[in-house]
Design a protein around this motif. Structure first.
Motif, PDB file in Angstrom:
ATOM      1  N   ILE A 125      43.563  35.445  37.597  1.00 31.32           N
ATOM      2  CA  ILE A 125      44.563  35.569  38.916  1.00 31.32           C
ATOM      3  C   ILE A 125      45.180  37.073  38.954  1.00 31.32           C
ATOM      4  O   ILE A 125      45.352  37.496  39.819  1.00 31.32           O
ATOM      5  CB  ILE A 125      45.144  34.385  39.071  1.00 31.32           C
ATOM      6  N   GLU A 126      45.696  37.382  37.759  1.00 29.44           N
ATOM      7  CA  GLU A 126      46.702  38.340  37.585  1.00 29.44           C
ATOM      8  C   GLU A 126      45.855  39.607  37.775  1.00 29.44           C
ATOM      9  O   GLU A 126      46.238  40.778  38.477  1.00 29.44           O
ATOM     10  CB  GLU A 126      47.240  38.377  36.016  1.00 29.44           C
ATOM     11  N   ALA A 127      44.700  39.706  37.205  1.00 29.97           N
ATOM     12  CA  ALA A 127      43.705  40.996  37.486  1.00 29.97           C
ATOM     13  C   ALA A 127      43.341  41.186  38.871  1.00 29.97           C
ATOM     14  O   ALA A 127      43.300  42.028  39.482  1.00 29.97           O
ATOM     15  CB  ALA A 127      42.540  40.779  36.604  1.00 29.97           C
ATOM     16  N   THR A 128      43.080  40.076  39.697  1.00 34.32           N
ATOM     17  CA  THR A 128      42.802  40.178  40.795  1.00 34.32           C
ATOM     18  C   THR A 128      44.049  40.556  41.893  1.00 34.32           C
ATOM     19  O   THR A 128      43.939  41.216  43.040  1.00 34.32           O
ATOM     20  CB  THR A 128      42.000  38.907  41.572  1.00 34.32           C
ATOM     21  N   ARG A 129      45.034  39.823  41.330  1.00 35.59           N
ATOM     22  CA  ARG A 129      46.313  40.207  42.061  1.00 35.59           C
ATOM     23  C   ARG A 129      46.459  41.641  41.984  1.00 35.59           C
ATOM     24  O   ARG A 129      47.219  42.286  43.155  1.00 35.59           O
ATOM     25  CB  ARG A 129      47.510  39.273  41.579  1.00 35.59           C
TER      26      ARG A 129
ATOM     27  N   HIS B 278      38.543  44.083  41.277  1.00 35.61           N
ATOM     28  CA  HIS B 278      37.426  43.777  42.370  1.00 35.61           C
ATOM     29  C   HIS B 278      36.925  42.488  42.125  1.00 35.61           C
ATOM     30  O   HIS B 278      36.698  41.471  43.126  1.00 35.61           O
ATOM     31  CB  HIS B 278      36.143  44.750  42.618  1.00 35.61           C
ATOM     32  N   ASP B 279      36.605  42.204  40.804  1.00 37.76           N
ATOM     33  CA  ASP B 279      36.174  40.923  40.258  1.00 37.76           C
ATOM     34  C   ASP B 279      36.627  40.948  38.804  1.00 37.76           C
ATOM     35  O   ASP B 279      36.702  41.682  38.050  1.00 37.76           O
ATOM     36  CB  ASP B 279      34.791  40.693  40.528  1.00 37.76           C
ATOM     37  N   VAL B 280      36.088  39.429  38.420  1.00 37.56           N
ATOM     38  CA  VAL B 280      36.202  39.356  36.650  1.00 37.56           C
ATOM     39  C   VAL B 280      34.822  38.679  36.313  1.00 37.56           C
ATOM     40  O   VAL B 280      34.241  37.798  36.900  1.00 37.56           O
ATOM     41  CB  VAL B 280      37.224  38.489  36.495  1.00 37.56           C
ATOM     42  N   LEU B 281      34.515  39.203  35.227  1.00 36.38           N
ATOM     43  CA  LEU B 281      33.074  38.939  34.548  1.00 36.38           C
ATOM     44  C   LEU B 281      33.429  38.149  33.240  1.00 36.38           C
ATOM     45  O   LEU B 281      34.110  38.873  32.627  1.00 36.38           O
ATOM     46  CB  LEU B 281      31.920  40.133  34.401  1.00 36.38           C
ATOM     47  N   GLU B 282      32.818  37.134  32.988  1.00 39.15           N
ATOM     48  CA  GLU B 282      32.990  36.394  31.652  1.00 39.15           C
ATOM     49  C   GLU B 282      31.780  36.919  30.672  1.00 39.15           C
ATOM     50  O   GLU B 282      30.651  37.073  31.072  1.00 39.15           O
ATOM     51  CB  GLU B 282      32.844  34.996  32.080  1.00 39.15           C
TER      52      GLU B 282
END
Length: 455
Positions: free
Chosen positions: A92-96, A100-104
């Motif tokens: 959430i912090e990264a997208t805030r 653009h997106d988060v990959l696991e």
């Protein structure tokens, strides 16, 4: 085919190598970095189109690096975060912040490719939207006319557009050099990139270096015109009006492909095509010591002459129809027709202001005229009239004004007349009327004269 440059930032060699191999196979150019310092350097040198950034690294976390980049303006491309230990709060912090997106991790290669493709597609769509908006706000890029000279000009531009050489457009004020530059950009391999234009004479001397090369101040980055044109075309109008200091810096940037922002210490690499224009002979300016000889040779790789309207006056009827349609559709002005007698008269007119004068005439006739047909009398009245607004208002009214208001009205009329005469070039206006350019800028702003609109 190169589909874009991607920066992969991860401290694990296996992941960097795997992601690099997969993306390279897909046609991307891939640059790798194993820590924050190397990532900063790569951003400066390669200006990536996309960043894949690991959240957890030994020297600093990716969230802090992302925040630093976005707050300083160091990047203007999408960032995809990668992590094997990301929590919901971290994502959430990264997208805030703007990721653009988060990959696991472990990363699914299929998901990686889809996410990368969507991120780059979002950038392309944004650029296209901006491009459409800019196109809607500017003059049309169509080179109108079926005369032999216009057919030849279009053919020459299309042939030149296939190469990346610098181009110098030579022609009288108002002959259509900007339109030719846009036409060249639209037919080049850089058509999907930005088209950045600037009239050298409208840039204030004090702000010239920052305007062209950008600045860095307390970690805040302002991108100049050279960086804004990355991947596209920079159109430098009235290049003879460039300040001497800017000529030196531009010469260095063109020779080396590298420059420094004002206040910056890191070299900036940018890739753009330079198209310049002039309505005065640059070789005369060189001999007079007003323009650097080395810069003239660099700009003069390919010279293309834009013919004045009097040399292809057979195109006048088509130009009249084109601009009537243009103003009716774009500005919702009432449609009016130019009968054959008026067209014939205008074909034999001198057109000292070239296509720009014709365009302004059409606009004025549609705004001020009435009736479906344009009459020969109203055309002669406009073309034979004076640009002196004092006569239009009547001298008796003018002399009844208080001194301050009369002086301001005269100064405004006087400066607008000469701005029109010199094609909106503040530099040439300054030289012609003998007023120092900094004082002239203040005067134009104080009188509410929008000199950029006079081009």
């Amino acid at each position: 085919m190169n589909q874009g440059c991607i920066l992969v930032v991860d401290d694990e060699p296996d992941i960097r190598g795997l992601v690099r191999d997969i993306l390279t196979d897909e046609g991307y150019t891939v640059v790798a970095a194993d820590n924050g310092a190397a990532a900063r350097q790569a951003v400066q040198e390669h200006r990536p189109d996309l960043v894949l950034l690991d959240i957890w690294m030994p020297d600093e976390d990716g969230i802090s690096l992302l925040r630093e980049w976005l707050e300083s303006g160091a990047i203007d491309c999408p960032v995809i975060m990668m992590s094997g230990h990301a929590t919901v709060e971290t994502a959430i912090e990264a997208t805030r912040l703007g990721a653009h997106d988060v990959l696991e991790k472990p990363i699914s290669m299929a998901k990686l490719l889809i996410t990368v493709e969507r991120a780059l597609e979002s950038v392309r769509l944004r650029h296209e939207t901006v491009g459409v908006k800019r196109a809607a706000e500017t003059a049309p890029m169509e080179l109108v006319g079926k005369s032999a000279s216009m057919e030849l000009l279009r053919e020459q531009i299309k042939r030149i557009a296939q190469h990346d050489a610098r181009v110098l457009l030579v022609g009288e004020a108002g002959s259509g050099k900007e339109t030719a530059a846009r036409y060249l950009h639209a037919h080049s391999s850089r058509r999907s990139g930005p088209f950045v234009e600037v009239a050298a004479g409208t840039v204030s001397p004090a702000a010239s270096a920052i305007e062209f090369f950008g600045s860095e101040n307390n970690g805040k980055i302002r991108r100049g015109l050279l960086e804004q044109a990355h991947g596209g075309t920079l159109f430098l109008e009235d290049v003879s009006d460039l300040e001497p200091e800017t000529q030196v810096r531009l010469l260095g940037a063109l020779e080396t492909g590298v420059f420094y922002r004002v206040g910056g210490t890191e070299p900036i690499h940018t890739d753009f095509r330079l198209v310049a224009s002039t309505h005065v002979p640059l070789d005369d300016a060189v001999r007079a010591g007003l323009f650097r000889r080395e810069l003239f040779y660099l700009l003069n790789t390919v010279t293309l002459r834009i013919p004045p309207l009097r040399e292809h006056s057979e195109d006048v009827p088509e130009l009249l129809r084109f601009y009537v349609d243009y103003f009716v559709s774009r500005e919702k002005l009432p449609f009016r027709r130019f009968p054959v007698s008026v067209q014939n008269f205008l074909r034999h007119y001198a057109w000292h202001g070239n296509v720009r004068e014709l365009k302004n005439l059409v606009q004025r006739l549609l705004i001020l005229g009435s009736g479906e047909e344009v009459s020969l009398e109203e055309v002669k009245s406009i073309l034979g009239g004076t640009t002196d607004a004092l006569k239009a208002e009547g001298k008796s009214d003018f002399f009844e004004l208080p001194l301050k208001e009369a002086r301001e009205r005269f100064e405004k009329t006087y400066l607008e007349y000469h701005l029109d005469k010199y094609g909106g070039s503040v530099a040439r206006l300054s030289q012609a009327i003998g007023l120092e350019r900094t004082h002239l800028y203040r005067k134009l702003n104080a009188l509410g004269i929008k000199f950029k609109d006079k081009r």
